[in-house]
Enzyme design. Structure first.
Site, PDB file in Angstrom:
ATOM      1  N   HIS A   1      44.179  24.756 -23.194  1.00 40.16           N
ATOM      2  CA  HIS A   1      45.417  24.733 -23.976  1.00 40.16           C
ATOM      3  C   HIS A   1      45.143  24.716 -25.482  1.00 40.16           C
ATOM      4  O   HIS A   1      46.017  24.377 -26.268  1.00 40.16           O
ATOM      5  CB  HIS A   1      46.291  23.529 -23.584  1.00 40.16           C
ATOM      6  CG  HIS A   1      46.918  23.672 -22.222  1.00 40.16           C
ATOM      7  ND1 HIS A   1      47.517  22.631 -21.541  1.00 40.16           N
ATOM      8  CD2 HIS A   1      47.039  24.753 -21.406  1.00 40.16           C
ATOM      9  CE1 HIS A   1      47.982  23.073 -20.367  1.00 40.16           C
ATOM     10  NE2 HIS A   1      47.689  24.350 -20.260  1.00 40.16           N
TER      11      HIS A   1
ATOM     12  N   ASN B   1      42.946   9.088 -10.581  1.00 38.92           N
ATOM     13  CA  ASN B   1      44.224   8.863 -11.256  1.00 38.92           C
ATOM     14  C   ASN B   1      44.756   7.500 -10.793  1.00 38.92           C
ATOM     15  O   ASN B   1      44.631   7.167  -9.622  1.00 38.92           O
ATOM     16  CB  ASN B   1      45.223   9.978 -10.858  1.00 38.92           C
ATOM     17  CG  ASN B   1      46.373  10.118 -11.836  1.00 38.92           C
ATOM     18  OD1 ASN B   1      47.043   9.148 -12.169  1.00 38.92           O
ATOM     19  ND2 ASN B   1      46.595  11.341 -12.302  1.00 38.92           N
TER      20      ASN B   1
ATOM     21  N   CYS C   1      48.656  36.443 -44.997  1.00 37.66           N
ATOM     22  CA  CYS C   1      49.519  37.569 -44.586  1.00 37.66           C
ATOM     23  C   CYS C   1      50.995  37.233 -44.725  1.00 37.66           C
ATOM     24  O   CYS C   1      51.853  38.067 -44.473  1.00 37.66           O
ATOM     25  CB  CYS C   1      49.189  38.001 -43.153  1.00 37.66           C
ATOM     26  SG  CYS C   1      49.836  36.890 -41.868  1.00 37.66           S
TER      27      CYS C   1
ATOM     28  N   THR D   1      45.545  14.119 -14.558  1.00 34.79           N
ATOM     29  CA  THR D   1      46.599  15.107 -14.814  1.00 34.79           C
ATOM     30  C   THR D   1      47.692  14.976 -13.770  1.00 34.79           C
ATOM     31  O   THR D   1      47.412  14.698 -12.603  1.00 34.79           O
ATOM     32  CB  THR D   1      46.042  16.554 -14.843  1.00 34.79           C
ATOM     33  OG1 THR D   1      47.143  17.460 -15.045  1.00 34.79           O
ATOM     34  CG2 THR D   1      45.297  16.942 -13.581  1.00 34.79           C
ATOM     35  N   SER D   2      48.946  15.200 -14.226  1.00 33.08           N
ATOM     36  CA  SER D   2      50.075  15.127 -13.292  1.00 33.08           C
ATOM     37  C   SER D   2      50.139  16.372 -12.419  1.00 33.08           C
ATOM     38  O   SER D   2      50.879  16.399 -11.438  1.00 33.08           O
ATOM     39  CB  SER D   2      51.377  14.970 -14.071  1.00 33.08           C
ATOM     40  OG  SER D   2      51.508  16.035 -14.994  1.00 33.08           O
TER      41      SER D   2
ATOM     42  N   CYS E   1      47.775  31.746 -37.695  1.00 30.45           N
ATOM     43  CA  CYS E   1      49.119  32.056 -38.185  1.00 30.45           C
ATOM     44  C   CYS E   1      49.999  32.486 -37.034  1.00 30.45           C
ATOM     45  O   CYS E   1      49.516  32.965 -36.006  1.00 30.45           O
ATOM     46  CB  CYS E   1      49.090  33.056 -39.333  1.00 30.45           C
ATOM     47  SG  CYS E   1      48.859  34.756 -38.851  1.00 30.45           S
TER      48      CYS E   1
ATOM     49  N   GLN F   1      42.951  20.311 -20.204  1.00 30.81           N
ATOM     50  CA  GLN F   1      44.264  20.697 -20.750  1.00 30.81           C
ATOM     51  C   GLN F   1      44.495  19.980 -22.070  1.00 30.81           C
ATOM     52  O   GLN F   1      45.489  20.219 -22.737  1.00 30.81           O
ATOM     53  CB  GLN F   1      45.366  20.306 -19.762  1.00 30.81           C
ATOM     54  CG  GLN F   1      45.243  20.999 -18.413  1.00 30.81           C
ATOM     55  CD  GLN F   1      46.100  20.299 -17.362  1.00 30.81           C
ATOM     56  OE1 GLN F   1      47.279  20.555 -17.237  1.00 30.81           O
ATOM     57  NE2 GLN F   1      45.496  19.402 -16.611  1.00 30.81           N
ATOM     58  N   ASN F   2      43.600  19.077 -22.428  1.00 30.98           N
ATOM     59  CA  ASN F   2      43.797  18.267 -23.630  1.00 30.98           C
ATOM     60  C   ASN F   2      43.421  19.055 -24.876  1.00 30.98           C
ATOM     61  O   ASN F   2      42.443  19.805 -24.874  1.00 30.98           O
ATOM     62  CB  ASN F   2      42.971  16.985 -23.550  1.00 30.98           C
ATOM     63  CG  ASN F   2      43.374  16.130 -22.361  1.00 30.98           C
ATOM     64  OD1 ASN F   2      44.450  16.352 -21.792  1.00 30.98           O
ATOM     65  ND2 ASN F   2      42.539  15.199 -21.966  1.00 30.98           N
TER      66      ASN F   2
HETATM   67  P1  OAD Z   1      50.805  14.175 -18.036  1.00 33.42           P
HETATM   68  O1  OAD Z   1      51.342  13.253 -19.073  1.00 33.42           O
HETATM   69  O2  OAD Z   1      51.752  15.067 -17.325  1.00 33.42           O
HETATM   70  O3  OAD Z   1      50.052  13.337 -16.909  1.00 33.42           O
HETATM   71  C1  OAD Z   1      49.115  12.344 -17.229  1.00 33.42           C
HETATM   72  C2  OAD Z   1      48.482  11.842 -15.956  1.00 33.42           C
HETATM   73  O4  OAD Z   1      47.499  10.888 -16.302  1.00 33.42           O
HETATM   74  C3  OAD Z   1      49.446  11.163 -14.982  1.00 33.42           C
HETATM   75  O5  OAD Z   1      49.242  11.653 -13.674  1.00 33.42           O
HETATM   76  C4  OAD Z   1      49.038   9.676 -15.062  1.00 33.42           C
HETATM   77  O6  OAD Z   1      49.203   8.993 -13.825  1.00 33.42           O
HETATM   78  C5  OAD Z   1      47.565   9.814 -15.398  1.00 33.42           C
HETATM   79  N1  OAD Z   1      46.959   8.630 -16.052  1.00 33.42           N
HETATM   80  C6  OAD Z   1      47.551   7.668 -16.803  1.00 33.42           C
HETATM   81  N2  OAD Z   1      46.656   6.787 -17.240  1.00 33.42           N
HETATM   82  C7  OAD Z   1      45.449   7.198 -16.774  1.00 33.42           C
HETATM   83  C8  OAD Z   1      44.111   6.713 -16.893  1.00 33.42           C
HETATM   84  N3  OAD Z   1      43.829   5.618 -17.594  1.00 33.42           N
HETATM   85  N4  OAD Z   1      43.125   7.382 -16.248  1.00 33.42           N
HETATM   86  C9  OAD Z   1      43.395   8.493 -15.543  1.00 33.42           C
HETATM   87  N5  OAD Z   1      44.629   9.009 -15.409  1.00 33.42           N
HETATM   88  C10 OAD Z   1      45.645   8.382 -16.014  1.00 33.42           C
HETATM   89  O7  OAD Z   1      49.627  15.004 -18.727  1.00 33.42           O
HETATM   90  P2  OAD Z   1      48.927  16.359 -18.258  1.00 33.42           P
HETATM   91  O8  OAD Z   1      48.834  16.445 -16.786  1.00 33.42           O
HETATM   92  O9  OAD Z   1      47.686  16.501 -19.067  1.00 33.42           O
HETATM   93  O10 OAD Z   1      50.694  21.118 -21.979  1.00 33.42           O
HETATM   94  O11 OAD Z   1      49.960  17.427 -18.763  1.00 33.42           O
HETATM   95  C11 OAD Z   1      49.636  18.778 -18.583  1.00 33.42           C
HETATM   96  C12 OAD Z   1      50.162  19.587 -19.729  1.00 33.42           C
HETATM   97  O12 OAD Z   1      51.554  19.307 -19.880  1.00 33.42           O
HETATM   98  C13 OAD Z   1      49.575  19.229 -21.071  1.00 33.42           C
HETATM   99  O13 OAD Z   1      48.377  19.910 -21.334  1.00 33.42           O
HETATM  100  C14 OAD Z   1      50.655  19.691 -21.992  1.00 33.42           C
HETATM  101  C15 OAD Z   1      51.814  19.081 -21.259  1.00 33.42           C
HETATM  102  O14 OAD Z   1      53.010  19.597 -21.518  1.00 33.42           O
HETATM  103  C16 OAD Z   1      51.087  21.767 -23.046  1.00 33.42           C
HETATM  104  O15 OAD Z   1      51.361  21.211 -24.096  1.00 33.42           O
HETATM  105  C17 OAD Z   1      51.156  23.266 -22.841  1.00 33.42           C
END
Ligand code: OAD
Length: 249
Positions: A123, A216, A153, A191-192, A131, A105-106
């Protein structure tokens, strides 16, 4: 669900013996590179603004300079940091496991810089631009612009990322579903589990019998449905899994 340090060996066993591994990563995997996650209350990427202001098409149209400068700041930050041992461990796992798909998702490009090959950036990428009106791809864009430049454009240029309310590009989504449905082990890292459809992918795999391993430091929305929870930062846990894999190759 099993937890604890002996679980590293179990995870390594499952991965060693699987025929297809599906990996899903989120912002946590880049935290040890110095990139804040999204939802960390103190220093998270949404700390001063909310996601609607910064990561939606409506937010961009309402205040193009704000959104442009936020992404410019993030693009600079990404350029200044390096992939960490968690990213490199995933690259090593890809070299060991015959069939491997990494969905991230990064948007930071760090998996690619670490050498991951079969990679789907579901993502999009903060390093690419298109654009707003027609999706025309853009060549290099300078840093430090105060307002979005314009496409030939006439439309404003925006980062080539998926914002809230936007669909994931069809090809990336289909490839991700196919990989999830056909794997026998899932590794979910950092990921959360709050943003769908990405967060649903592990459970698609589970429906077809796959085991789920989560890495996590904190429990998440996904933890309850996982088979193995490895508590800790991915930069520490993933290299230990690699060591476990190599110890019996
Ligand atoms: P979040 O910020 O929601 O979650 C980050 C996760 O990483 C949490 O569960 C933390 O506990 C965990 N974490 C923190 N430090 C860590 C480490 N050192 N090793 C492993 N895990 C660790 O981020 P995402 O789940 O990526 O979407 O968020 C999902 C999507 O929401 C993103 O792609 C973005 C965001 O809004 C869009 O922009 C569309």
């Amino acid at each position: 669900m099993k937890t604890g340090s002996a679980s590293i060996d179990i995870a390594a066993d499952w991965i060693r013996n699987c025929s297809k591994l599906f990996v899903l990563t989120g912002a946590g995997v880049s935290k040890e590179s110095g990139i804040p996650t999204f939802r960390d209350a103190q220093e998270g990427l949404w700390a001063d603004y909310n996601a609607e202001d910064l990561a939606t098409p409506e937010g961009f149209l309402k205040d193009p300079p704000l959104v442009w400068q936020w992404y410019d700041w993030r693009r600079k930050k990404v350029q200044d940091v390096q992939p960490n041992p968690g990213h490199f461990a995933l690259t090593e796992i890809e070299q060991i496991v015959p069939n491997f798909t990494l969905v991230t998702q990064n948007v930071d490009g760090l998996h690619r810089r670490a050498g991951s090959q079969n990679l789907i950036e579901i993502h999009g990428s903060i390093l690419l631009f298109k654009c707003f009106d027609r999706g025309h791809e853009q060549k290099e864009i300078a840093f430090d612009l105060k307002v979005p430049p314009h496409c030939q454009c006439g439309s404003m240029v925006r980062p080539s990322v998926v914002w809230f309310g936007e669909a994931i590009p069809e090809k990336a989504l289909k490839q991700s579903y196919d990989a999830a449905e056909n794997c026998d082990v899932v590794l979910v890292v950092g990921t959360s589990g709050l943003v769908h459809p990405a967060a649903s992918l592990p459970f698609l795999a589970k429906r077809t019998g796959a085991k789920i391993i989560e890495v996590n430091p904190n429990k998440t929305e996904l933890t309850e449905g996982c088979d193995l929870f490895l508590a800790g930062p991915s930069g520490e846990i993933l290299p230990k899994i690699v060591a476990g894999l190599k110890s019996k190759v």
